[in-house]
Design a protein around this motif. Sequence first.
Motif, mmCIF file in Angstrom:
data_model
loop_
_atom_site.group_PDB
_atom_site.id
_atom_site.type_symbol
_atom_site.label_atom_id
_atom_site.label_comp_id
_atom_site.label_asym_id
_atom_site.label_seq_id
_atom_site.Cartn_x
_atom_site.Cartn_y
_atom_site.Cartn_z
ATOM 1 N N GLU A 166 0.834 -1.198 0.000
ATOM 2 C CA GLU A 166 0.000 0.000 0.000
ATOM 3 C C GLU A 166 0.872 1.252 0.000
ATOM 4 O OE1 GLU A 166 -3.211 2.559 0.102
ATOM 5 O OE2 GLU A 166 -3.308 0.398 -0.143
ATOM 6 N N TRP A 167 1.924 1.246 0.791
ATOM 7 C CA TRP A 167 2.826 2.395 0.860
ATOM 8 C C TRP A 167 3.492 2.641 -0.496
ATOM 9 C CZ3 TRP A 167 8.110 3.107 0.298
ATOM 10 C CH2 TRP A 167 8.594 4.334 0.729
ATOM 11 N N PHE A 168 3.923 1.562 -1.144
ATOM 12 C CA PHE A 168 4.579 1.679 -2.444
ATOM 13 C C PHE A 168 3.617 2.192 -3.515
ATOM 14 C CE2 PHE A 168 5.910 -0.104 -6.540
ATOM 15 C CZ PHE A 168 7.169 0.476 -6.649
ATOM 16 N N GLU A 169 2.418 1.628 -3.573
ATOM 17 C CA GLU A 169 1.432 2.046 -4.575
ATOM 18 C C GLU A 169 1.000 3.496 -4.350
ATOM 19 O OE1 GLU A 169 0.246 0.655 -7.366
ATOM 20 O OE2 GLU A 169 1.723 -0.926 -7.035
ATOM 21 N N ALA A 170 0.811 3.885 -3.099
ATOM 22 C CA ALA A 170 0.444 5.270 -2.803
ATOM 23 C C ALA A 170 1.569 6.213 -3.218
ATOM 24 C CB ALA A 170 0.135 5.428 -1.313
ATOM 25 N N ARG A 220 3.723 5.748 -5.604
ATOM 26 C CA ARG A 220 3.738 5.848 -7.061
ATOM 27 C C ARG A 220 2.716 6.852 -7.571
ATOM 28 N NH1 ARG A 220 3.638 0.127 -9.934
ATOM 29 N NH2 ARG A 220 1.856 1.217 -10.754
ATOM 30 N N ASP A 221 1.626 7.015 -6.807
ATOM 31 C CA ASP A 221 0.585 7.964 -7.193
ATOM 32 C C ASP A 221 0.807 9.348 -6.593
ATOM 33 O OD1 ASP A 221 -0.690 6.005 -8.656
ATOM 34 O OD2 ASP A 221 -1.983 5.398 -7.002
ATOM 35 N N GLY A 222 1.959 9.558 -5.948
ATOM 36 C CA GLY A 222 2.273 10.858 -5.375
ATOM 37 C C GLY A 222 1.669 11.102 -4.009
ATOM 38 N N LEU A 223 1.238 10.043 -3.330
ATOM 39 C CA LEU A 223 0.631 10.168 -2.009
ATOM 40 C C LEU A 223 1.626 9.774 -0.932
ATOM 41 C CD1 LEU A 223 -2.749 8.452 -2.896
ATOM 42 C CD2 LEU A 223 -2.301 10.899 -2.760
#
Length: 100
Positions: A42-46, A48-51
Amino acid sequence: MDKSRVITLISADYEPDALGQLVPTEMYKNVFCNISSVSAAEWFEAGRDGLNAECRATMFAYDYNGEQIAELDGVRYGVYRTFLGRNETIELYLERKAGI
């Protein structure tokens, strides 16, 4: 599930002022929840989306009404994602960002 932490959900209602400009009025609601860290995926995907994923708050689904701001221990977070879980719970994924 341990729901011993209190999180403040903040919603905004916009009302016109004397000049006719819409000014937000914040409304606060305290609810019990469980706070946990986000997974590495979740941390990695967020990211990648600039979150900037910080934590996850799990509470009863009936306590959440679409609020986009949450305050925990005096720190304001934005709600960037929700997940409807089992047993009438909802997970709020929180991020720290400027301007909240």
